[in-house]
Design a protein around this motif. Structure first.
Motif, PDB file in Angstrom:
ATOM      1  N   GLU A   1      38.860  36.895  34.264  1.00 30.33           N
ATOM      2  CA  GLU A   1      38.674  35.454  34.079  1.00 30.33           C
ATOM      3  C   GLU A   1      37.441  35.223  33.196  1.00 30.33           C
ATOM      4  OE1 GLU A   1      40.281  32.497  34.908  1.00 30.33           O
ATOM      5  OE2 GLU A   1      38.613  31.728  33.699  1.00 30.33           O
ATOM      6  N   ARG A   2      37.565  34.286  32.253  1.00 31.05           N
ATOM      7  CA  ARG A   2      36.451  34.052  31.328  1.00 31.05           C
ATOM      8  C   ARG A   2      35.532  32.901  31.736  1.00 31.05           C
ATOM      9  NH1 ARG A   2      36.682  29.724  28.263  1.00 31.05           N
ATOM     10  NH2 ARG A   2      35.387  30.398  26.547  1.00 31.05           N
ATOM     11  N   GLN A   3      35.946  32.088  32.710  1.00 36.79           N
ATOM     12  CA  GLN A   3      35.085  30.981  33.172  1.00 36.79           C
ATOM     13  C   GLN A   3      34.303  31.468  34.381  1.00 36.79           C
ATOM     14  OE1 GLN A   3      34.748  28.173  31.640  1.00 36.79           O
ATOM     15  NE2 GLN A   3      36.661  27.717  30.572  1.00 36.79           N
ATOM     16  N   LYS A   4      32.975  31.506  34.239  1.00 31.75           N
ATOM     17  CA  LYS A   4      32.130  32.062  35.293  1.00 31.75           C
ATOM     18  C   LYS A   4      32.321  31.319  36.623  1.00 31.75           C
ATOM     19  CE  LYS A   4      28.664  34.951  36.290  1.00 31.75           C
ATOM     20  NZ  LYS A   4      28.415  34.725  37.696  1.00 31.75           N
ATOM     21  N   ALA A   5      32.410  29.985  36.555  1.00 32.26           N
ATOM     22  CA  ALA A   5      32.509  29.196  37.791  1.00 32.26           C
ATOM     23  C   ALA A   5      33.791  29.554  38.559  1.00 32.26           C
ATOM     24  CB  ALA A   5      32.481  27.707  37.467  1.00 32.26           C
ATOM     25  N   LEU A   6      34.887  29.724  37.833  1.00 32.96           N
ATOM     26  CA  LEU A   6      36.153  30.071  38.487  1.00 32.96           C
ATOM     27  C   LEU A   6      36.114  31.509  38.999  1.00 32.96           C
ATOM     28  CD1 LEU A   6      38.804  28.469  36.086  1.00 32.96           C
ATOM     29  CD2 LEU A   6      37.963  27.610  38.269  1.00 32.96           C
ATOM     30  N   PHE A   7      35.559  32.388  38.182  1.00 38.89           N
ATOM     31  CA  PHE A   7      35.431  33.787  38.589  1.00 38.89           C
ATOM     32  C   PHE A   7      34.664  33.875  39.914  1.00 38.89           C
ATOM     33  CE2 PHE A   7      32.483  37.404  38.673  1.00 38.89           C
ATOM     34  CZ  PHE A   7      33.385  38.441  38.773  1.00 38.89           C
ATOM     35  N   ASP A   8      33.509  33.183  39.981  1.00 35.46           N
ATOM     36  CA  ASP A   8      32.664  33.234  41.187  1.00 35.46           C
ATOM     37  C   ASP A   8      33.417  32.702  42.407  1.00 35.46           C
ATOM     38  OD1 ASP A   8      30.557  34.329  39.817  1.00 35.46           O
ATOM     39  OD2 ASP A   8      29.519  32.427  39.490  1.00 35.46           O
ATOM     40  N   ARG A   9      34.117  31.584  42.215  1.00 35.98           N
ATOM     41  CA  ARG A   9      34.792  30.975  43.360  1.00 35.98           C
ATOM     42  C   ARG A   9      35.938  31.861  43.869  1.00 35.98           C
ATOM     43  NH1 ARG A   9      36.590  25.575  41.855  1.00 35.98           N
ATOM     44  NH2 ARG A   9      38.634  26.426  41.442  1.00 35.98           N
ATOM     45  N   THR A  10      36.736  32.375  42.936  1.00 40.34           N
ATOM     46  CA  THR A  10      37.906  33.159  43.348  1.00 40.34           C
ATOM     47  C   THR A  10      37.494  34.510  43.938  1.00 40.34           C
ATOM     48  OG1 THR A  10      39.240  31.981  41.751  1.00 40.34           O
ATOM     49  CG2 THR A  10      40.132  34.058  42.532  1.00 40.34           C
ATOM     50  N   LYS A  11      36.391  35.049  43.435  1.00 40.43           N
ATOM     51  CA  LYS A  11      35.882  36.318  43.962  1.00 40.43           C
ATOM     52  C   LYS A  11      35.493  36.174  45.437  1.00 40.43           C
ATOM     53  CE  LYS A  11      32.568  39.855  42.572  1.00 40.43           C
ATOM     54  NZ  LYS A  11      33.478  40.990  42.657  1.00 40.43           N
ATOM     55  N   GLU A  12      35.091  34.966  45.799  1.00 43.86           N
ATOM     56  CA  GLU A  12      34.729  34.710  47.191  1.00 43.86           C
ATOM     57  C   GLU A  12      35.978  34.375  48.023  1.00 43.86           C
ATOM     58  OE1 GLU A  12      31.057  32.366  47.360  1.00 43.86           O
ATOM     59  OE2 GLU A  12      31.920  31.498  49.201  1.00 43.86           O
ATOM     60  N   LEU A  13      36.865  33.593  47.408  1.00 45.07           N
ATOM     61  CA  LEU A  13      38.040  33.110  48.145  1.00 45.07           C
ATOM     62  C   LEU A  13      39.032  34.215  48.531  1.00 45.07           C
ATOM     63  CD1 LEU A  13      39.807  30.595  49.078  1.00 45.07           C
ATOM     64  CD2 LEU A  13      40.959  30.840  46.872  1.00 45.07           C
ATOM     65  N   LEU A  14      39.392  35.072  47.582  1.00 45.13           N
ATOM     66  CA  LEU A  14      40.467  36.043  47.852  1.00 45.13           C
ATOM     67  C   LEU A  14      40.187  36.929  49.070  1.00 45.13           C
ATOM     68  CD1 LEU A  14      41.790  36.976  44.274  1.00 45.13           C
ATOM     69  CD2 LEU A  14      42.971  35.676  46.037  1.00 45.13           C
ATOM     70  N   PRO A  15      38.981  37.515  49.191  1.00 46.75           N
ATOM     71  CA  PRO A  15      38.720  38.328  50.394  1.00 46.75           C
ATOM     72  C   PRO A  15      38.779  37.502  51.689  1.00 46.75           C
ATOM     73  CG  PRO A  15      37.036  38.698  48.718  1.00 46.75           C
ATOM     74  CD  PRO A  15      37.868  37.570  48.240  1.00 46.75           C
ATOM     75  N   GLN A  16      38.372  36.221  51.599  1.00 42.57           N
ATOM     76  CA  GLN A  16      38.443  35.363  52.791  1.00 42.57           C
ATOM     77  C   GLN A  16      39.882  35.206  53.268  1.00 42.57           C
ATOM     78  OE1 GLN A  16      36.660  31.629  51.654  1.00 42.57           O
ATOM     79  NE2 GLN A  16      34.578  32.420  51.757  1.00 42.57           N
ATOM     80  N   LEU A  17      40.808  35.282  52.319  1.00 36.46           N
ATOM     81  CA  LEU A  17      42.226  35.131  52.675  1.00 36.46           C
ATOM     82  C   LEU A  17      42.888  36.484  52.927  1.00 36.46           C
ATOM     83  CD1 LEU A  17      43.229  32.361  50.084  1.00 36.46           C
ATOM     84  CD2 LEU A  17      42.724  32.066  52.502  1.00 36.46           C
ATOM     85  N   GLY A  18      42.059  37.531  52.888  1.00 37.88           N
ATOM     86  CA  GLY A  18      42.587  38.868  53.191  1.00 37.88           C
ATOM     87  C   GLY A  18      43.099  39.625  51.967  1.00 37.88           C
ATOM     88  N   TYR A  19      42.802  39.126  50.773  1.00 37.41           N
ATOM     89  CA  TYR A  19      43.260  39.792  49.546  1.00 37.41           C
ATOM     90  C   TYR A  19      42.107  40.545  48.907  1.00 37.41           C
ATOM     91  CZ  TYR A  19      47.341  36.786  49.940  1.00 37.41           C
ATOM     92  OH  TYR A  19      48.470  36.159  50.382  1.00 37.41           O
ATOM     93  N   ASN A  20      42.242  41.860  48.851  1.00 42.92           N
ATOM     94  CA  ASN A  20      41.184  42.646  48.240  1.00 42.92           C
ATOM     95  C   ASN A  20      41.666  43.253  46.943  1.00 42.92           C
ATOM     96  OD1 ASN A  20      39.008  42.296  50.163  1.00 42.92           O
ATOM     97  ND2 ASN A  20      40.484  43.216  51.572  1.00 42.92           N
TER      98      ASN A  20
END
Ligand code: SAH
Length: 216
Positions: A110-129
């Motif tokens: 992902e090239r947008q830092k804000a989206l990268f940061d958010r999704t990097k946090e979200l996916l593990p919270q939902l059990g996706y590594n």
């Protein structure tokens, strides 16, 4: 981060809508039925629309793709379990989650830092590594190449040479390529190191695949 029976019922309906539009893969439909799409949409006010077959804003001028589009691209990849997939345009992470549900090993850029940061946090919270990278998708990920499959989730002005290079022989690249104000979905199969077969499919509308990293 609440998922309810109501949400589950809504996404069962969403899977049915997507199936009616022509998606046949049972695995793709099962992924849509199981992933809590509302949790990938940052604006809670949009939660109630999350199971409509529509794209929605996710910040940084970007959108979470329409479920039908996600299903169409995923079906074209014809994934086999444990295949190595490169995704360009992580965005909300919804498409990433679909690929993971299908049993793929996913590398996503992902090239947008804000989206990268958010999704990097979200996916593990939902059990996706999985492995997420902040960078320019045009260049792919040479260190982790070659890939069995590559999926581009933004409209590309042309087919990036680096992505073709990073595909295994026999591998498939699914990419929407600009054609006026919409994009033609293309399925490109690598037959030999310098031989490709291209199938032109239907038209879609994507946000553009931009050059360089975002500056936010
Ligand atoms: N798969 C995502 C789609 C998001 S829209 C989802 O379902 O949520 C396309 C994404 O591609 C956006 O997040 C955008 O920021 C990203 N993008 C655009 N140009 C890019 C590039 N050159 N490299 C990597 N990502 C890019």
């Amino acid at each position: 981060m609440i998922d309810t029976y109501r949400h589950k019922g809504l996404r069962k309906k969403l899977a049915q809508i997507v199936a009616k539009k022509g998606i046949k893969s049972a695995e793709v439909l099962a992924a849509i039925e199981s992933i809590p799409r509302h949790l990938f949409i940052p604006d809670n006010a949009l939660y109630k629309y999350a199971y409509e077959d529509k794209p929605f804003p996710i910040g940084a001028g970007q959108t979470i793709s329409q479920p039908y589009t996600v299903a169409f691209q995923t079906e074209l990849l014809a994934l086999k379990p444990r295949e190595k997939v490169l995704e360009i345009g992580t965005g909300s992470g919804y498409q990433t989650a679909v690929l993971l549900e299908m049993g793929a090993k996913v590398f996503s850029i992902e090239r947008q830092k804000a989206l990268f940061d958010r999704t990097k946090e979200l996916l593990p919270q939902l059990g996706y590594n999985t492995k997420l990278f902040y960078g320019d998708g045009y260049k792919g990920l040479p260190t982790f190449a070659p890939f069995d499959k590559i999926i581009v989730t933004a409209g590309a002005p042309y087919i990036p040479e680096d992505l073709l290079t990073q595909l295994k022989i026999g591998g498939v690249l699914v990419i929407p390529v600009d054609e006026g104000d919409s994009q033609r979905m293309k399925k490109i199969t690598k037959l030999a190191s310098n031989k490709f077969e291209t199938k032109d499919l239907s038209l879609f509308r994507f946000v553009p695949l931009l050059k360089e990293k975002g500056r936010d």
